[in-house]
Scaffold this motif. Structure first.
Motif, PDB file in Angstrom:
ATOM      1  N   GLY A  18     -14.001  -4.321 -20.407  1.00  0.00           N
ATOM      2  CA  GLY A  18     -14.937  -4.632 -19.648  1.00  0.00           C
ATOM      3  C   GLY A  18     -16.030  -5.740 -20.113  1.00  0.00           C
ATOM      4  O   GLY A  18     -15.630  -6.347 -21.187  1.00  0.00           O
ATOM      5  N   PRO A  58     -19.795  -6.132 -21.018  1.00  0.00           N
ATOM      6  CA  PRO A  58     -21.059  -5.716 -21.117  1.00  0.00           C
ATOM      7  C   PRO A  58     -22.364  -6.289 -21.147  1.00  0.00           C
ATOM      8  O   PRO A  58     -22.201  -7.627 -21.291  1.00  0.00           O
ATOM      9  CB  PRO A  58     -20.900  -4.712 -22.618  1.00  0.00           C
ATOM     10  CG  PRO A  58     -19.964  -5.392 -23.320  1.00  0.00           C
ATOM     11  CD  PRO A  58     -19.001  -6.278 -22.191  1.00  0.00           C
ATOM     12  N   ARG A  88     -29.765  -4.669 -20.516  1.00  0.00           N
ATOM     13  CA  ARG A  88     -29.831  -3.286 -20.551  1.00  0.00           C
ATOM     14  C   ARG A  88     -31.142  -2.682 -20.727  1.00  0.00           C
ATOM     15  O   ARG A  88     -31.404  -1.481 -20.396  1.00  0.00           O
ATOM     16  CB  ARG A  88     -28.929  -2.960 -21.922  1.00  0.00           C
ATOM     17  CG  ARG A  88     -27.638  -3.177 -21.749  1.00  0.00           C
ATOM     18  CD  ARG A  88     -26.678  -2.697 -23.086  1.00  0.00           C
ATOM     19  NE  ARG A  88     -25.284  -2.924 -23.026  1.00  0.00           N
ATOM     20  CZ  ARG A  88     -24.401  -2.264 -23.448  1.00  0.00           C
ATOM     21  NH1 ARG A  88     -24.942  -1.606 -24.466  1.00  0.00           N
ATOM     22  NH2 ARG A  88     -23.004  -2.585 -23.154  1.00  0.00           N
ATOM     23  N   HIS A 138     -26.850   2.972 -15.202  1.00  0.00           N
ATOM     24  CA  HIS A 138     -26.158   2.755 -16.400  1.00  0.00           C
ATOM     25  C   HIS A 138     -24.785   2.023 -16.248  1.00  0.00           C
ATOM     26  O   HIS A 138     -24.210   1.589 -17.372  1.00  0.00           O
ATOM     27  CB  HIS A 138     -25.851   4.065 -17.049  1.00  0.00           C
ATOM     28  CG  HIS A 138     -24.997   5.169 -16.249  1.00  0.00           C
ATOM     29  ND1 HIS A 138     -25.420   5.775 -15.227  1.00  0.00           N
ATOM     30  CD2 HIS A 138     -23.793   5.439 -16.463  1.00  0.00           C
ATOM     31  CE1 HIS A 138     -24.532   6.508 -14.731  1.00  0.00           C
ATOM     32  NE2 HIS A 138     -23.326   6.370 -15.470  1.00  0.00           N
ATOM     33  N   HIS A 139     -24.295   1.792 -15.100  1.00  0.00           N
ATOM     34  CA  HIS A 139     -23.046   1.005 -14.808  1.00  0.00           C
ATOM     35  C   HIS A 139     -23.426  -0.349 -14.357  1.00  0.00           C
ATOM     36  O   HIS A 139     -23.790  -0.504 -13.058  1.00  0.00           O
ATOM     37  CB  HIS A 139     -22.226   1.662 -13.703  1.00  0.00           C
ATOM     38  CG  HIS A 139     -21.692   3.201 -14.433  1.00  0.00           C
ATOM     39  ND1 HIS A 139     -20.676   3.146 -15.589  1.00  0.00           N
ATOM     40  CD2 HIS A 139     -21.845   4.238 -13.795  1.00  0.00           C
ATOM     41  CE1 HIS A 139     -20.719   4.344 -15.608  1.00  0.00           C
ATOM     42  NE2 HIS A 139     -21.145   5.204 -14.897  1.00  0.00           N
ATOM     43  N   GLY A 141     -22.018  -9.506 -17.534  1.00  0.00           N
ATOM     44  CA  GLY A 141     -21.600  -9.816 -18.872  1.00  0.00           C
ATOM     45  C   GLY A 141     -21.428 -11.143 -18.969  1.00  0.00           C
ATOM     46  O   GLY A 141     -20.736 -11.743 -19.927  1.00  0.00           O
ATOM     47  N   ARG A 151     -19.331 -12.017 -22.826  1.00  0.00           N
ATOM     48  CA  ARG A 151     -19.330 -11.115 -23.368  1.00  0.00           C
ATOM     49  C   ARG A 151     -18.272  -9.932 -23.063  1.00  0.00           C
ATOM     50  O   ARG A 151     -18.255  -9.551 -21.826  1.00  0.00           O
ATOM     51  CB  ARG A 151     -20.743 -10.335 -23.611  1.00  0.00           C
ATOM     52  CG  ARG A 151     -21.876 -11.267 -23.897  1.00  0.00           C
ATOM     53  CD  ARG A 151     -23.070 -10.678 -23.736  1.00  0.00           C
ATOM     54  NE  ARG A 151     -23.369  -9.588 -24.105  1.00  0.00           N
ATOM     55  CZ  ARG A 151     -23.800  -9.115 -25.610  1.00  0.00           C
ATOM     56  NH1 ARG A 151     -23.873 -10.228 -26.344  1.00  0.00           N
ATOM     57  NH2 ARG A 151     -24.007  -7.789 -25.980  1.00  0.00           N
ATOM     58  N   ALA A 162     -15.751  -6.624 -24.100  1.00  0.00           N
ATOM     59  CA  ALA A 162     -15.216  -5.055 -24.773  1.00  0.00           C
ATOM     60  C   ALA A 162     -13.954  -5.228 -24.605  1.00  0.00           C
ATOM     61  O   ALA A 162     -13.339  -5.611 -23.695  1.00  0.00           O
ATOM     62  CB  ALA A 162     -16.013  -4.120 -24.272  1.00  0.00           C
ATOM     63  N   THR A 191     -17.943  -7.905 -28.119  1.00  0.00           N
ATOM     64  CA  THR A 191     -19.052  -7.065 -28.288  1.00  0.00           C
ATOM     65  C   THR A 191     -18.522  -5.734 -29.167  1.00  0.00           C
ATOM     66  O   THR A 191     -19.326  -5.095 -30.052  1.00  0.00           O
ATOM     67  CB  THR A 191     -19.965  -6.777 -27.330  1.00  0.00           C
ATOM     68  OG1 THR A 191     -19.003  -5.932 -26.175  1.00  0.00           O
ATOM     69  CG2 THR A 191     -20.220  -7.958 -26.498  1.00  0.00           C
ATOM     70  N   THR A 213     -15.713   1.629 -21.771  1.00  0.00           N
ATOM     71  CA  THR A 213     -17.314   1.320 -21.295  1.00  0.00           C
ATOM     72  C   THR A 213     -17.460   0.507 -20.086  1.00  0.00           C
ATOM     73  O   THR A 213     -16.564  -0.342 -19.945  1.00  0.00           O
ATOM     74  CB  THR A 213     -18.195   0.681 -22.381  1.00  0.00           C
ATOM     75  OG1 THR A 213     -17.565  -0.441 -22.960  1.00  0.00           O
ATOM     76  CG2 THR A 213     -18.084   1.828 -23.624  1.00  0.00           C
TER      77      THR A 213
END
Length: 121
Positions: free
Chosen positions: A25, A27, A33, A48-49, A55, A72, A74, A112, A121
């Motif tokens: 993912g 992020p 956020r 929250h998604h 990113g 960024r 994950a 990250t 995530t």
């Protein structure tokens, strides 16, 4: 020379980064956020998604010589983070360079987190 703005490149960069094996993912940055957390949950039930584009940040270089793109990522465990980061760098740069043939593109990749394969995530 292409005169498109950063929003035109963010989706291309996100797609290229997500195509790299080992990337789970993209992020969003902390500021995004925090902004999403400030919005009432009932207004945006899926706040929250964040979209993958959250990113990626693209902006003109300070001296106007080209574009700076930050990605960024994950990652899933199983591959060396350095190898995945290099692959992301190369794919994103190639994807953007094909669109911005006459301009310089600088790509920065930040890992990250490295998560277990089943912890996405």
């Amino acid at each position: 020379m292409t005169t498109a703005g950063p929003a035109a490149f963010v989706g291309v960069a996100a797609d290229a980064a997500l195509a790299v094996p080992g990337v789970t993912g993209l992020p969003p940055r902390l500021a995004r956020r925090l902004a999403a957390a400030a919005v009432p949950a009932r207004t945006y039930p899926t706040s929250h998604h964040a979209p993958p584009e959250a990113g990626v940040r693209a902006e003109r270089a300070a001296d106007g010589s080209g574009w700076r793109v930050e990605v960024r990522c994950a990652l899933a465990e199983g591959r060396r983070p350095l190898d995945v980061a290099r692959d992301v760098h190369d794919r994103v740069r190639a994807a953007l360079t094909s669109r911005l043939a006459a301009e310089r593109v600088t790509v920065m990749v930040t890992v990250t987190r490295v998560a277990a394969r089943d912890d996405r995530t």
